[in-house]
Write a protein that holds these residues in place. Structure first.
Motif, short mmCIF file in Angstrom:
data_model
loop_
_atom_site.label_atom_id
_atom_site.label_comp_id
_atom_site.label_asym_id
_atom_site.label_seq_id
_atom_site.Cartn_x
_atom_site.Cartn_y
_atom_site.Cartn_z
N TRP A 107 0.82 -1.21 0.00
CA TRP A 107 0.00 0.00 0.00
C TRP A 107 0.85 1.27 0.00
O TRP A 107 1.89 1.33 0.65
CB TRP A 107 -0.92 0.03 1.22
CG TRP A 107 -2.10 -0.89 1.07
CD1 TRP A 107 -2.21 -2.15 1.57
CD2 TRP A 107 -3.31 -0.62 0.37
NE1 TRP A 107 -3.42 -2.69 1.22
CE2 TRP A 107 -4.12 -1.77 0.49
CE3 TRP A 107 -3.80 0.48 -0.34
CZ2 TRP A 107 -5.39 -1.85 -0.09
CZ3 TRP A 107 -5.06 0.40 -0.91
CH2 TRP A 107 -5.84 -0.75 -0.78
N SER A 108 0.38 2.27 -0.72
CA SER A 108 0.95 3.62 -0.67
C SER A 108 -0.20 4.60 -0.41
O SER A 108 -1.34 4.35 -0.80
CB SER A 108 1.67 3.96 -1.97
OG SER A 108 0.81 3.83 -3.09
N PHE A 109 0.12 5.72 0.22
CA PHE A 109 -0.92 6.66 0.67
C PHE A 109 -0.35 8.07 0.73
O PHE A 109 0.78 8.28 1.20
CB PHE A 109 -1.40 6.24 2.06
CG PHE A 109 -2.36 7.19 2.73
CD1 PHE A 109 -3.73 7.00 2.63
CD2 PHE A 109 -1.89 8.26 3.47
CE1 PHE A 109 -4.62 7.87 3.27
CE2 PHE A 109 -2.77 9.13 4.10
CZ PHE A 109 -4.13 8.94 4.00
N MET A 110 -1.13 9.05 0.27
CA MET A 110 -0.76 10.46 0.43
C MET A 110 -2.03 11.27 0.68
O MET A 110 -3.13 10.87 0.29
CB MET A 110 0.01 10.98 -0.78
CG MET A 110 -0.75 10.93 -2.08
SD MET A 110 0.33 11.42 -3.46
CE MET A 110 -0.82 11.26 -4.83
N HIS A 111 -1.86 12.42 1.31
CA HIS A 111 -2.99 13.13 1.90
C HIS A 111 -2.79 14.62 1.80
O HIS A 111 -1.67 15.13 1.89
CB HIS A 111 -3.12 12.68 3.37
CG HIS A 111 -4.08 13.47 4.19
ND1 HIS A 111 -3.72 14.13 5.36
CD2 HIS A 111 -5.40 13.69 4.04
CE1 HIS A 111 -4.78 14.71 5.88
NE2 HIS A 111 -5.82 14.47 5.10
N ASN A 112 -3.89 15.33 1.64
CA ASN A 112 -3.92 16.78 1.74
C ASN A 112 -5.09 17.12 2.66
O ASN A 112 -6.23 16.76 2.38
CB ASN A 112 -4.13 17.41 0.35
CG ASN A 112 -4.19 18.92 0.39
OD1 ASN A 112 -3.77 19.55 1.37
ND2 ASN A 112 -4.72 19.52 -0.66
N GLY A 113 -4.81 17.79 3.77
CA GLY A 113 -5.87 18.12 4.71
C GLY A 113 -5.36 18.15 6.13
O GLY A 113 -4.16 18.26 6.37
N GLN A 114 -6.28 18.00 7.07
CA GLN A 114 -5.88 18.07 8.46
C GLN A 114 -6.97 17.53 9.38
O GLN A 114 -8.14 17.44 9.00
CB GLN A 114 -5.57 19.52 8.85
CG GLN A 114 -6.78 20.45 8.77
CD GLN A 114 -6.42 21.89 8.95
OE1 GLN A 114 -6.48 22.67 8.01
NE2 GLN A 114 -6.04 22.26 10.17
N ILE A 115 -6.56 17.18 10.59
CA ILE A 115 -7.46 16.83 11.68
C ILE A 115 -7.40 17.95 12.70
O ILE A 115 -6.32 18.29 13.19
CB ILE A 115 -7.07 15.50 12.35
CG1 ILE A 115 -7.16 14.35 11.35
CG2 ILE A 115 -7.96 15.22 13.55
CD1 ILE A 115 -6.65 13.04 11.91
N GLY A 116 -8.54 18.56 13.01
CA GLY A 116 -8.56 19.62 14.00
C GLY A 116 -8.20 19.09 15.38
O GLY A 116 -8.57 17.97 15.76
N ASP A 117 -7.44 19.89 16.14
CA ASP A 117 -7.03 19.51 17.50
C ASP A 117 -6.30 18.17 17.53
O ASP A 117 -6.44 17.39 18.48
CB ASP A 117 -8.24 19.46 18.44
CG ASP A 117 -8.65 20.83 18.93
OD1 ASP A 117 -7.84 21.77 18.84
OD2 ASP A 117 -9.79 20.97 19.39
#
Length: 271
Positions: A107-117
């Motif tokens: 598996w490979s994974f990439m992300h754009n965004g965020q988790i608040g707090d």
């Protein structure tokens, strides 16, 4: 916010996404036009699939525009499926193990965004991981932890369902701790066979995602923003959607966490 591009189809040189287009990923690393931050200079990475089940990977903390090795690699590596990412850090230091894509097994994974707090949610999120996945965590980002949670919740068995369950867990955890349940999540991930992407946010302000055909034999590209000025070549993927790019083209589905279930919604492209 980060910028990324992913491709599945006939083998292409990485440079056809990373360096060559007018709005290539390298161009977006210092001049993104559809992001809150124009500069994405906190590192970069690429993951590509070849003859082996596990992806190859190259990451560094240099800005993508200043790494001559990246340009050289992109000119030489040809792959039918690859992920590329330039980072604008919203959390976690500028270090190699915080650069996307993240990999585990095939598996490979990439992300754009965020988790608040996230700083208040990180420890209970980590306790959900079994020993193998906890030991695999080498960085400090919410992105890597979301990837490992999805693996914990069955990414091998049901990729979109596992991601929905991971996000739903984060939302329930935040509510239980009296924190705002803010998740903004636009991500791409692959097992080397199919390419998946999700655009989702609890406040309906998910980072952008576009899809378009590429190559002469039915390949498709998923990007944070279009690689050229031909608006007719790109379709914006709606918030609350998931995409599967497989042998038969691109399928788009509704995506949500309320009941941790996805239902087919539409087919944007013919196979």
């Amino acid at each position: 916010m980060c910028r990324w591009a992913a491709y599945r189809g006939e083998p292409l040189y990485l440079e056809e996404l990373v360096t060559s287009p007018k709005h290539s990923l390298i161009e977006q690393s210092h001049c993104a036009v559809r992001a809150k931050t124009a500069t994405n200079g906190d590192g970069f990475g690429i993951a590509w699939y070849g003859d082996r089940p596990e992806p190859g990977r190259y990451r560094d903390i240099l800005p993508a525009w200043s790494d001559c090795n990246l340009k050289s690699i992109a000119r030489q590596i040809r792959s039918p499926l690859f992920l590329a990412h330039v980072r604008a850090a919203t959390g976690g230091g500028t270090r190699r193990d915080n650069c996307h894509p993240f990999v585990f097994g095939r598996w490979s994974f990439m992300h754009n965004g965020q988790i608040g707090d996230f700083e208040h949610l990180r420890r209970p999120m980590e306790t959900m991981l079994d020993n193998e996945l906890y030991s695999a965590r080498s960085g400090t980002t919410d992105s890597e932890l979301l990837f490992l949670l999805a693996l914990q919740f069955g990414l091998d068995r049901d990729p979109l369902g596992a991601v929905a369950e991971a996000l739903a867990f984060v939302e329930r955890l935040a509510e239980r701790l009296g924190r705002p349940a803010l998740v903004r999540f636009t991500a791409a991930f692959s097992d080397g066979r199919d390419l998946y992407a999700v655009r989702y946010a609890t406040d309906w302000k998910a980072p952008t995602l576009y899809a378009g055909p590429m190559g002469s034999s039915g390949g498709y590209c998923l990007v944070s923003e279009p690689l050229n000025d031909d608006d007719s070549a790109w379709v914006e993927v709606p918030d609350g959607s998931a995409i599967i790019v497989g042998e038969n083209g691109v399928d788009v589905r509704l995506f949500g966490t309320a009941d941790v279930a996805m239902a087919p919604a539409s087919r944007l492209f013919s196979g």
